[in-house]
Design an enzyme around this catalytic site. Sequence first.
Site, PDB file in Angstrom:
ATOM      1  N   SER A 134       0.829  -1.208   0.000  1.00 19.65           N
ATOM      2  CA  SER A 134       0.000   0.000   0.000  1.00 19.65           C
ATOM      3  C   SER A 134       0.860   1.254   0.000  1.00 19.65           C
ATOM      4  CB  SER A 134      -0.893  -0.013   1.256  1.00 19.65           C
ATOM      5  OG  SER A 134      -1.473   1.245   1.474  1.00 19.65           O
ATOM      6  N   TYR A 158      -1.579  -0.396  10.893  1.00 21.35           N
ATOM      7  CA  TYR A 158      -1.920  -1.077   9.626  1.00 21.35           C
ATOM      8  C   TYR A 158      -0.771  -0.887   8.617  1.00 21.35           C
ATOM      9  CZ  TYR A 158      -3.418  -1.133   4.813  1.00 21.35           C
ATOM     10  OH  TYR A 158      -3.452  -1.333   3.458  1.00 21.35           O
ATOM     11  N   LYS A 162       2.156  -3.572   6.782  1.00 23.54           N
ATOM     12  CA  LYS A 162       2.495  -3.661   5.354  1.00 23.54           C
ATOM     13  C   LYS A 162       4.007  -3.522   5.175  1.00 23.54           C
ATOM     14  CE  LYS A 162      -1.537  -4.184   3.346  1.00 23.54           C
ATOM     15  NZ  LYS A 162      -1.866  -5.435   2.603  1.00 23.54           N
ATOM     16  N   ASN A 207     -13.504   4.615   4.141  1.00 21.65           N
ATOM     17  CA  ASN A 207     -12.961   5.256   2.947  1.00 21.65           C
ATOM     18  C   ASN A 207     -13.984   6.208   2.314  1.00 21.65           C
ATOM     19  OD1 ASN A 207     -11.323   2.187   2.332  1.00 21.65           O
ATOM     20  ND2 ASN A 207     -10.304   4.067   2.910  1.00 21.65           N
ATOM     21  N   GLY A 305      -3.842  11.411  11.412  1.00 23.55           N
ATOM     22  CA  GLY A 305      -3.084  10.454  10.600  1.00 23.55           C
ATOM     23  C   GLY A 305      -3.188  10.724   9.119  1.00 23.55           C
TER      24      GLY A 305
HETATM   25  C1  WQD Z   1      -9.267   9.642   1.099  1.00 26.67           C
HETATM   26  C2  WQD Z   1      -9.410  11.138   1.328  1.00 26.67           C
HETATM   27  C3  WQD Z   1      -9.560  11.732   3.653  1.00 26.67           C
HETATM   28  C4  WQD Z   1     -13.424   9.719   4.286  1.00 26.67           C
HETATM   29  C5  WQD Z   1      -6.567   4.565   3.149  1.00 26.67           C
HETATM   30  C6  WQD Z   1      -5.393   3.692   3.548  1.00 26.67           C
HETATM   31  C7  WQD Z   1      -4.830   3.031   2.327  1.00 26.67           C
HETATM   32  C8  WQD Z   1      -5.913   2.269   1.623  1.00 26.67           C
HETATM   33  C9  WQD Z   1      -6.992   3.272   1.188  1.00 26.67           C
HETATM   34  C10 WQD Z   1      -6.120   0.035   2.451  1.00 26.67           C
HETATM   35  C11 WQD Z   1      -8.567  11.653   2.495  1.00 26.67           C
HETATM   36  C12 WQD Z   1     -10.864  12.073   2.934  1.00 26.67           C
HETATM   37  C13 WQD Z   1     -12.251  10.208   3.742  1.00 26.67           C
HETATM   38  C14 WQD Z   1     -14.444  10.620   4.667  1.00 26.67           C
HETATM   39  C15 WQD Z   1     -13.061  12.466   3.961  1.00 26.67           C
HETATM   40  N1  WQD Z   1      -6.486   1.301   2.470  1.00 26.67           N
HETATM   41  N2  WQD Z   1     -12.084  11.545   3.580  1.00 26.67           N
HETATM   42  N3  WQD Z   1     -14.219  11.971   4.500  1.00 26.67           N
HETATM   43  O1  WQD Z   1      -6.896   7.492   3.910  1.00 26.67           O
HETATM   44  O2  WQD Z   1      -6.121   7.956   1.513  1.00 26.67           O
HETATM   45  O3  WQD Z   1      -6.119   5.629   2.357  1.00 26.67           O
HETATM   46  O4  WQD Z   1      -7.510   3.823   2.403  1.00 26.67           O
HETATM   47  O5  WQD Z   1      -5.355  -0.502   1.688  1.00 26.67           O
HETATM   48  O6  WQD Z   1      -3.804   2.152   2.716  1.00 26.67           O
HETATM   49  O7  WQD Z   1      -4.381   4.522   4.095  1.00 26.67           O
HETATM   50  O8  WQD Z   1      -8.287   6.753   1.919  1.00 26.67           O
HETATM   51  O9  WQD Z   1     -10.664   6.985   1.333  1.00 26.67           O
HETATM   52  O10 WQD Z   1      -9.996   7.014   3.789  1.00 26.67           O
HETATM   53  O11 WQD Z   1      -9.463   8.975   2.359  1.00 26.67           O
HETATM   54  O12 WQD Z   1     -12.891  13.683   3.815  1.00 26.67           O
HETATM   55  O13 WQD Z   1     -15.534  10.237   5.175  1.00 26.67           O
HETATM   56  O14 WQD Z   1     -10.769  11.418   1.677  1.00 26.67           O
HETATM   57  O15 WQD Z   1      -9.213  12.767   4.577  1.00 26.67           O
HETATM   58  O16 WQD Z   1      -8.122  12.958   2.166  1.00 26.67           O
HETATM   59  P1  WQD Z   1      -6.819   7.078   2.488  1.00 26.67           P
HETATM   60  P2  WQD Z   1      -9.679   7.385   2.390  1.00 26.67           P
END
Ligand code: WQD
Length: 350
Positions: A134, A158, A162, A207, A305
């Site tokens: 990842s 997590y 990885k 996500n 984070g």
């Molecule tokens: C994307 C953007 C949030 C939710 C993580 C893991 C990565 C992979 C994918 C497993 C960010 C913003 C999110 C919400 C928001 N997972 N957001 N409101 O954090 O980039 O990656 O998931 O393999 O390893 O680190 O993905 O979709 O959570 O966030 O504003 O309700 O959307 O701040 O900028 P992320 P995400």
Amino acid sequence: MRQWPRRRRINCILVTGGAGYIGSHICVELLEAGFQLIVLDNLSNSSQQSLKRVEVITDKELTFYQMDLTDKVAVTSVFESHSIDAVIHLAGLKAVSESCELPLKYYQNNINSTLVLLELMAQFSVNKLVFSSSATVYGEPEKMPVDETFPLAATNPYGRTKLMIEDIIRDVCQVTALNTVLLRYFNPAGAHKSGLIGEDPNGIPNNLLPYVAQVAVGKREKVSVFGDDYPTKDGTGVRDYIHVVDLAKGHLQALQAMDEDREIGQCKVFNLGTGQGYSVLDVIKGFEKASGQKVDYQLTARRSGDIAECYANVSLANEKLHWHAEKSLDEMLEDAWRWQTMNPEGYSND
Ligand code: WQD
């Protein structure tokens, strides 16, 4: 993308975590490419329905075992029963926030399951491995785009699992015949164009994409936008969203590269992304266009984070795997909407 050589050395592939969102899309591509598939999944965060639909999409069959990869006796029986030529290892817990609350659960599950797998691969001389890593292993990169030579520094349990697994695999490749391709996923999104398989998170989605889709379909009231004060074009977080089908095809290309590799003990790393970053607001507006529905949102505090932006330099995968992402953000969002509307309750309504 290159065609497979007529006589190839990989026929039977074990896919751990193959019932999951990414795993089921990989199974479609592998079956359609003519491979024999063995799928292991404990169904802790997935449904066997996804595999039944994979068989409907491809009109082909796969062999499924519901079992936990940490159960060495059970997994040994699978290696004894099938002549496995390669493994795609996806099984693992993957929620960043949950890993911060339950670090031991993540270390125990993700590390021990990988150790069991690597031990059995050595015991049964299975020397080809594709590992689902990842972009989270890059931590908070100092500049963009991110390439594979960037320093590695996970910022949550997590991500640390990885990174530890990558290090374990690198060490094993140094002293055995194991050949590995580590694929660092950026942000998978979208669904198969049939709308039969897609992302079906348990409970409240962590996500962005599944949460936005659930707001668009009326299942949730509004999206919380985690911060609009980042140093990005509109202040919201920027990520490299990649269509899950493009991601799946990247695994096929990785297998082909390994199949043709004469050397042993190789451990190669590739970013799988599009090289293009999109903000949270881009995704929300794009989803309104794709769905024709209003997506209400509220600006809230940053999520701990999170980083401001993260998008990939994908030139290495383009060149060495003869792979590049082909699908646009619009296509990801249209496909995600089709999955959402066809399956408002996910797989549970089967
Ligand atoms: C994307 C953007 C949030 C939710 C993580 C893991 C990565 C992979 C994918 C497993 C960010 C913003 C999110 C919400 C928001 N997972 N957001 N409101 O954090 O980039 O990656 O998931 O393999 O390893 O680190 O993905 O979709 O959570 O966030 O504003 O309700 O959307 O701040 O900028 P992320 P995400």
